[in-house]
Scaffold this motif. Structure first.
Motif, short mmCIF file in Angstrom:
data_model
loop_
_atom_site.label_atom_id
_atom_site.label_comp_id
_atom_site.label_asym_id
_atom_site.label_seq_id
_atom_site.Cartn_x
_atom_site.Cartn_y
_atom_site.Cartn_z
N TRP A 39 0.84 -1.21 0.00
CA TRP A 39 0.00 0.00 0.00
C TRP A 39 0.87 1.26 0.00
O TRP A 39 0.62 2.18 -0.77
N GLN B 68 -6.52 6.20 -1.56
CA GLN B 68 -5.59 6.02 -0.44
C GLN B 68 -5.01 7.36 -0.01
O GLN B 68 -4.63 8.19 -0.83
N ARG C 53 -8.82 4.13 1.64
CA ARG C 53 -8.09 3.60 2.79
C ARG C 53 -7.21 4.71 3.37
O ARG C 53 -6.49 5.41 2.63
N GLN D 97 -10.58 1.75 6.73
CA GLN D 97 -11.20 1.54 5.42
C GLN D 97 -12.59 2.17 5.40
O GLN D 97 -13.43 1.86 6.24
#
Length: 214
Positions: free
Chosen positions: A13, A22, A48, A102
């Motif tokens: 990530w 993100q 996220r 999330q």
């Protein structure tokens, strides 16, 4: 076959950097500012949050439960309606802890974030930024919430809009309003309907929203 651990996923990530789905947060100092990210993810495609990660991807970690409390405040006290999310902790190298939150895209939009004056503002996520939603997008959500379908008449207003898009695309809300000599409300309404029916789409250029044929 090697099974991926939470740390493996965290490394992947972080390698992606910040993008539409993100966001990195070194720390949470203001729950209201965080509410903007909740609003943007909820109104777009979800996303996220990695808490304890700097903008450059370096892991700083979190060392108290304060960040978790701030997340809860952002989602429940400063979002309207409140946003649900999942959260878990990943332990990185050196024992540093990263909170992973999330947020899913919401079915019923918009989700608003309250600013310091208590004003409710809706945001969308574009690339790695939280952008204030345009009046046309608010119209799209408003129309989508209506229980019955809508009929679009092909009048001179609709014809002019399509001609403008064919020859001057992309165009702004103000450009269409002036060319059609109609009220701003009417221009927002028609642009929103054309977005809902898949005829046009919004584009964000030079910090402004424009519209083009899809």
């Amino acid at each position: 076959m090697k099974w991926l651990t939470d740390k493996d996923y965290l490394d992947q990530w972080i390698a992606q950097g910040e993008h539409q789905q993100q966001d990195f947060k070194f720390e949470i100092s203001d729950a209201r500012k965080l509410a903007k990210t909740f609003s943007a993810f909820s109104n777009t495609r979800g996303g996220r949050l990695l808490i304890g990660v700097k903008d450059n991807g370096k892991i700083a970690g979190v060392w108290s439960e304060e960040e978790a409390y701030m997340l809860e405040a952002a989602a429940t006290l400063y979002c309207r309606p409140a946003v649900t999310y999942t959260i878990h902790t990943v332990v990185a190298d050196g024992g540093k802890q990263v909170l992973v939150a999330q947020i899913e895209e919401q079915v019923h939009k918009p989700i608003y974030a309250l600013d310091a004056q208590g004003k409710a503002l809706a945001y969308v996520r574009i690339e790695d930024e939280n952008i204030l939603a345009s009046p046309v997008m608010l119209r799209v959500w408003q129309q989508s919430a209506q229980p019955v379908g809508q009929l679009v008449e092909y009048t001179e207003k609709e014809k002019l809009l399509l001609e403008l898009l064919e020859h001057r695309s992309p165009i702004s809300l103000s450009q269409y309003q002036r060319a059609a000599a109609i009220s701003r409300r009417a221009a927002e309404h028609l642009l929103a309907k054309f977005i809902r029916f898949g005829i046009i789409e919004p584009v964000f250029l030079d910090h402004r929203f424009y519209f083009k044929l899809k």
